[in-house]
Write an enzyme that holds these catalytic residues in place. Structure first.
Site, PDB file in Angstrom:
ATOM      1  N   ASP A 323       0.822  -1.202   0.000  1.00 52.07           N
ATOM      2  CA  ASP A 323       0.000   0.000   0.000  1.00 52.07           C
ATOM      3  C   ASP A 323       0.861   1.258   0.000  1.00 52.07           C
ATOM      4  O   ASP A 323       1.849   1.353   0.731  1.00 52.07           O
ATOM      5  CB  ASP A 323      -0.897  -0.015   1.246  1.00 52.07           C
ATOM      6  N   GLU A 365       0.945  -0.808  -5.371  1.00 45.10           N
ATOM      7  CA  GLU A 365      -0.161   0.139  -5.465  1.00 45.10           C
ATOM      8  C   GLU A 365       0.445   1.535  -5.514  1.00 45.10           C
ATOM      9  O   GLU A 365       0.787   2.125  -4.497  1.00 45.10           O
ATOM     10  CB  GLU A 365      -1.102  -0.004  -4.256  1.00 45.10           C
TER      11      GLU A 365
END
Length: 683
Positions: A323, A365
């Protein structure tokens, strides 16, 4: 047993009588790759007795020790380089290096044998994820099935749909109230009690593996929640844990950083730092005030998060979504995004995964400029990556009815290094940002700023003639920046069509949805559905009734699963809109099955086809001896292509459309009706 090519003479010349590296001459040797490699080998020899003692303490089996040490020797030079770049100037570098090594050894010995078997298989088949049979789905556990136990009961549903990859949105323990959709983690080793337990997660992972479905979880490693144990220690005045974060006594340093930082959630708060009353300190909080950024210039943070990564991996995860990778390294005077040491850091995590959990993959991401997205993609960094640019430009093409910008971008941005893959998606838990390159737009005569304003107006339904029903997310009135929230169906026009009870509009909306899905399933990489898309779920405006969600419009496209929809798969169902949902589900199911039976769709190889028609996207997929031509009409008007185009691209005279079983000859023109897609193989 660990060995080395070091000679006795070299070993003697590199140390003092105390067995430590000699201060004089060390820096000179480290200035060259040869010198650094020498020190790496010497360091490994010095660590060998510590590792041996650790093996004995763990009662490690000889076979497991040998497997680990073979991989350690294979990757040691790479790992040493990476960690030396990050932490080599620190006085305690050798201590942290030793602790990192022992952490990796422990992770391998404590790894369940079933997962070690997966590791061994994937070492021999490293490109397993590039198969045409990999089709993904993503969901929130609570919204889909309430808890992990009930989710296990849904495995049959995933198999019926055709999924072989399941991404569960963050499910670890979070702070009370707003947790940024689960991305403010309080404990990486505890599942949110509302969803179940770690044992429930392990049972689910085992069942998914038995069903041939790979499990994907998030690794939220840029920040922790403000109530994480490390943050609690920091609040209590523990200086060791205050160094885990960026904590400042006044605004002097934060103000210097702010000069070059951008605001990520300007509608929530301004700036990147939050005042903490109890500590009387400023804390770096890039996203929300309750998400404290971790300070990776401190090797203790790296080592601690490595332990968390290994723990998550031990639950049975096949892939970790990393993330917010763009933000994990900070340096004064920069935007603190996409910095070189961010890549070094991820590569160090990757290297340690190769050593102790070699079956584990990383998914990047990075919702940033396309040139920066690809920098995270490599076998040594993130093997797979979200493809936000493709997502944005598929929606752009749908709004403009033209594929000029999509073609321009694909022509030089789709190809990836060998051993990597895109994850192609239309919607996810997050927003849509218009992340195309301004230079690509300018090359075909598009003003990027004006075009983004048009797309924002179009997908919020403000543009005349728009079919979309999106809502704004994080609108910045100072810059004009905005992102878009909304489900696939609502953005594609189904919500508006149902509101107006317009049968023609419903048909066009469904065709748009299937058009987009057929592209993500065929263009190269791993297709990913956000669960709910298979039913054409509409925006859920009731999120505003929940105070913890009301301030975040992304909840509009995170609807709760309606299990009664399964009853509508019965052709005799007469429920309102059941025929629409049934058609969308069956069509999606058929598309997935067609992909999984088409060997040409494995891997990433994709060559654009010059269709000479601004409304039609064309590309050729090849894998080994298999070949497929894909044609897609992004207009609601029929489009015509010359048959000779297909003959020369597909190397044949007659072709079968895999999706309809229709045969086409190349002696006549090819006519594509509104939003039609053809997957053509030679017959």
């Amino acid at each position: 047993m660990i060995t080395s090519n070091l000679t006795e003479e070299n070993r003697a010349n590199s140390t003092t009588s105390g067995g430590r590296p000699s201060g004089s001459g060390l820096r000179g040797r480290l200035n060259s790759a040869e010198g650094l490699r020498f020190e790496a080998e010497l360091t490994l020899l010095r660590l060998a007795p510590r590792l041996e003692a650790h093996w004995n303490a763990l009662s490690a089996e000889p076979r497991l020790r040998q497997e680990f040490e073979e991989r350690l020797e294979e990757y040691w030079w790479q790992l040493f380089q990476l960690l030396f770049e990050l932490y080599g100037s620190r006085y305690d570098f050798f201590y942290h290096l030793e602790q990192i090594l022992l952490t990796a050894a422990t992770a391998w010995i404590q790894r369940p044998e079933t997962l070690r078997d997966v590791d061994r298989h994937r070492i021999n088949e490293p490109n397993w994820f590039a198969s045409e049979r990999i089709v993904g789905g993503a969901l929130y556990v609570d919204l889909f099935s309430e808890n992990l136990g009930k989710l296990r009961e849904s495995i049959g549903y995933f198999k019926e749909l055709g999924l072989t990859y399941l991404h569960l949105m963050p499910l670890f323990a979070v702070r009370p109230g707003n947790s940024d959709g689960g991305y403010a983690i309080s404990n990486y080793r505890s599942v949110d009690p509302r969803l179940g337990t770690i044992d429930d997660l392990r049972l689910l992972a085992d069942d998914l593996r038995s069903a041939g479905i790979n499990l994907v979880l998030d690794f939220v490693f840029n920040h922790t929640s403000d109530d994480h144990l490390w943050a609690q220690h920091a609040k209590a005045g523990d200086r060791e844990f205050q160094q885990y974060y960026f904590i400042f006594p006044d605004r002097e340093q934060p103000d210097k950083y702010e000069h070059t930082l951008r605001e990520i959630f300007p509608a929530v708060r301004r700036g990147n730092f939050t005042w903490h009353d109890a500590m009387e300190r400023w804390v770096w909080t890039t996203f929300n005030s309750f998400q404290w950024d971790l300070n990776y210039s401190n090797p203790s943070v790296f080592r601690s998060m490595l332990e968390e990564m290994y723990f998550i991996a031990s639950t049975g995860v096949d892939m970790l979504r990393l993330d917010a990778v763009a933000f994990i390294w900070k340096e004064m005077g920069t935007a603190c995004e996409n910095l070189p040491k961010a890549h070094t850091l991820i590569r160090a995590f990757n290297c340690l995964a190769r050593i102790a959990t070699p079956g584990l993959l990383f998914k990047s991401e990075a919702i940033v400029h396309p040139d920066d997205v690809v920098k995270y993609i490599a076998p040594e960094e993130c093997q797979v990556s979200y493809n936000p640019t493709l997502m944005a430009l598929l929606w752009e093409s749908l709004a403009t009815r033209e594929v000029r910008l999509l073609n321009r971008t694909l022509s030089h941005r789709h190809r990836l290094p060998e051993g990597t893959a895109w994850v192609n998606y239309l919607r996810c838990h997050d927003d849509i940002g218009w992340t195309f390159d301004d230079a690509d737009a300018a090359a075909i005569g598009i003003n990027a700023y004006n075009h983004r304003q048009f797309l924002n107006q179009f997908y919020t339904g403000q543009f005349e003639g728009s079919f979309a029903r999106g809502v704004p997310f994080q609108e910045n009135t100072d810059t004009g920046d905005m992102r878009i929230a909304g489900t696939l169906a609502s953005l594609a026009g189904l919500e508006q069509a149902i509101e107006h009870d317009d049968e023609e509009a419903k048909e066009l909306a469904i065709r748009r949805m299937l058009l987009l899905q057929s592209i993500t399933l065929s263009i190269g990489g791993i297709p990913l559905l956000y669960l709910g898309e298979e039913w054409g779920m509409l925006n859920d405006y009731d999120f505003v009734k929940d105070p913890a969600k009301a301030g975040d419009t992304r909840w509009v496209h995170r609807p709760k699963m309606q299990w009664e929809f399964l009853d509508e798969l019965d052709d005799t169902s007469v429920a309102v809109n059941s025929s629409i949902r049934r058609r969308i589900f069956r069509s999606q199911q058929k598309l997935i099955a067609a992909r999984k039976s088409s060997h040409a769709l494995a891997g990433q190889n994709m060559e654009l086809l010059a269709t000479q028609n601004p409304h039609v996207l064309g590309f050729v997929r090849t894998h080994e001896a298999h070949r497929m031509v894909v044609l897609a009409n992004f207009s609601e008007q029929p489009q015509t292509l010359h048959g000779n185009l297909l003959r020369t691209a597909g190397m044949g005279r007659f072709f079968e459309d895999v999706l309809s079983s229709r045969t086409l000859g190349t002696s006549d023109d090819i006519v594509l009706p509104a939003y039609e897609v053809l997957w053509l193989k030679r017959v």
